[in-house]
Write a protein that holds these residues in place. Structure first.
Motif, PDB file in Angstrom:
ATOM      1  N   GLU A 198       1.333  10.439   1.966  1.00 17.80           N
ATOM      2  CA  GLU A 198       0.221  10.288   2.911  1.00 17.80           C
ATOM      3  C   GLU A 198      -1.059  10.942   2.390  1.00 17.80           C
ATOM      4  N   THR A 212      -3.732   8.056   1.619  1.00 22.19           N
ATOM      5  CA  THR A 212      -4.357   7.087   2.515  1.00 22.19           C
ATOM      6  C   THR A 212      -5.831   6.975   2.123  1.00 22.19           C
ATOM      7  N   GLU A 234      -8.431   7.301   3.857  1.00 19.69           N
ATOM      8  CA  GLU A 234      -9.218   8.368   4.489  1.00 19.69           C
ATOM      9  C   GLU A 234      -9.028   9.687   3.752  1.00 19.69           C
ATOM     10  N   MET A 263       0.881   4.311  -2.714  1.00 23.14           N
ATOM     11  CA  MET A 263       0.678   5.710  -2.360  1.00 23.14           C
ATOM     12  C   MET A 263       1.777   6.597  -2.948  1.00 23.14           C
ATOM     13  N   PRO A 280       0.808  -1.229   0.000  1.00 24.24           N
ATOM     14  CA  PRO A 280       0.000   0.000   0.000  1.00 24.24           C
ATOM     15  C   PRO A 280       0.835   1.270   0.000  1.00 24.24           C
ATOM     16  N   TYR A 281       1.966   1.299   0.718  1.00 33.11           N
ATOM     17  CA  TYR A 281       2.740   2.540   0.750  1.00 33.11           C
ATOM     18  C   TYR A 281       3.410   2.785  -0.596  1.00 33.11           C
ATOM     19  N   GLU A 299      -8.136  10.119   0.584  1.00 32.47           N
ATOM     20  CA  GLU A 299      -8.763  10.037  -0.734  1.00 32.47           C
ATOM     21  C   GLU A 299     -10.271  10.225  -0.640  1.00 32.47           C
TER      22      GLU A 299
END
Length: 470
Positions: free
Chosen positions: A390, A393, A395, A331, A327-328, A397
């Motif tokens: 970040e 994330t 939230e 991102m 996931p990172y 988005e």
């Protein structure tokens, strides 16, 4: 944003008395669009060209306006502008440039080739090509790389292998030599106030004709080899893992409603996939590595994530299933695509009088939306030039408008290959970060330009250091 009435006219961007905004749009359009939004607002009008040949260009910069143009009012904004007309003449009427019934028919025939399950089947080829790049770099430890060129060749090899299978290597030299020149030729004709017919034997027309003929002949030869074996995949049409290349699948694409693609249509789709398929991925890869080289803390966090999933240097190759476990890294990639969208500007033409973001746009007007500007809009992106993964994330988005980030376009004409591009980018980055550390060598910003795609006008350099294998 302030609420305005439907009678409001778009403010005109100040230019010179003789040529209007033509000079700044030709020399540095990305900076011109950013200045225009800052000074005049979210819908502006550029006037470019000498008196008597002047053209108006409406630019829409808000997320809400982009959504109206690309999605909710997509039928009112068509690909009828001069740039698409020129691109159509150069590389054909494929998914990127076609409209109406032709587009719908092509989309129905081609959509099954880009399902998530089928695209995930190309992960093996992506990992193999990335591993080949990593191995080639080992011959020059500590050397400085030019990332834009390296990632363009890598992306071209990937899309060539996925499109052409075993024919990919033979095609790369022709594609790399001819495709950029055809794009540049199309862009210059689209910007010219006056242009000669393509049939006139000018040096530029003759040169473009030779490039087009060479590219068409390459595609036709490969397609004909697949058409000869229509029905059953030959050994030459499959990869080492048994997956079929996209040209073979295009040849076989058919349904009761739409029939199948003829030879010219097949060539046009292949050329569009070549153009859009490698440019998007190459830009995302080059600038993701560029940003990570400049931000060691974020690079370490990505590397730790990759090591945890794949086992570090000398570990296993990534698969499509690993995308959810990175996931990172995803991102970081999305933030790189925010700051460096491969398609910084998307053009349309209004076919009816319309009101966008409360501003009137007349029928017949050329209109653009700009991921480059909207993805830097301070209303959606605080401190917009700062690199901050970040921002993506789940939230964060969820708290932004849908079209605050749209590097793949949007609406009914959104890029059909966006999952393939994300697969190539995430897995390609994972392999390279598994094998190397990246260190910035330049402190200044990379100068950029806008052609059909984002252009790095200077080298994008960094130094690589191989990571120790256990």
């Amino acid at each position: 944003m302030a609420t305005v009435t439907a009678s409001v006219q778009a403010p005109i961007v100040a230019g010179t008395p003789l040529f209007g905004s033509m000079s700044e749009l030709l020399n540095d359009p990305l900076a011109a669009y950013l200045r225009a939004r800052s000074r005049y607002g979210d819908v502006v009008r550029f006037r470019a060209g000498p008196p008597g040949l002047r053209r108006d260009l409406y630019a829409v910069f808000s997320a809400e306006g982009a959504q109206q143009v690309l999605a909710t009012r997509a039928a009112d904004f068509r690909k009828d502008n001069v740039f698409y007309e020129e691109l159509r003449e150069s590389i054909g009427n494929g998914l990127l440039t076609s409209q109406d019934d032709a587009y719908l028919r092509q989309r129905r025939l081609i959509q099954p080739l880009f399902t998530r399950r089928r695209v995930d089947g190309y992960a093996h080829q992506v990992a193999d090509e990335a591993a080949a790049v990593a191995e080639a770099w080992r011959e020059a430890p500590g050397e400085t790389l030019e990332l834009a060129g390296e990632m363009r060749r890598f992306a071209l090899r990937m899309v060539g292998r996925i499109l052409f299978g075993t024919d990919g290597e033979k095609a790369l030299e022709v594609i790399e030599r001819t495709m950029p020149l055809l794009q540049e030729y199309s862009l210059k004709r689209g910007m010219a106030p006056v242009k000669s017919p393509r049939t006139w034997p000018t040096p530029a027309n003759r040169r473009a004709g030779r490039h087009q003929a060479e590219l068409f002949a390459l595609c036709d030869t490969i397609i004909e080899s697949r058409r000869g074996g229509r029905g059953d995949a030959s050994q030459d049409d499959t990869g080492d893992d048994g997956s079929e290349d996209l040209v073979t699948l295009l040849v076989r694409a058919e349904n009761a409603e739409d029939g199948s693609l003829d030879a010219a249509e097949l060539r046009e789709q292949v050329l569009i996939f070549l153009l859009a398929g490698h440019e998007t991925t190459a830009t995302a890869l080059a600038f993701a590595l560029h940003l990570l080289a400049r931000h060691p803390e974020q690079q370490k966090r990505v590397r730790d994530e990759v090591d945890r999933v794949l086992g570090g240097p000398g570990g296993r190759a990534p698969t499509a299933a690993d995308m959810a476990e990175l996931p990172y890294l995803t991102m970081v990639l999305k933030e790189a695509m925010r700051l460096y969208p491969s398609a910084p500007v998307i053009g349309r033409r209004a076919v009816v009088d319309a009101v966008i973001d409360g501003v009137r746009i007349p029928a017949g007007a050329d209109v653009l939306v700009s991921p480059w500007v909207t993805q830097r809009h301070p209303e959606y992106w605080p401190d917009p030039e700062r690199f901050d993964p970040e921002r993506f994330t789940p939230e964060a988005e969820a708290g932004r408008p849908r079209y605050a980030w749209f590097p793949f376009g949007g609406g009914p004409r959104a890029c059909i290959g966006q999952h393939l591009s994300m697969l190539e980018s995430v897995l390609g980055l994972a392999v390279l970060l598994q094998a190397y550390e990246f260190e910035a060598t330049d402190t200044g910003e990379v100068p950029l330009g806008a052609g059909v795609t984002l252009i790095a006008k200077a080298p994008v350099r960094c130094r690589i250091t191989p990571r120790s294998r256990p």
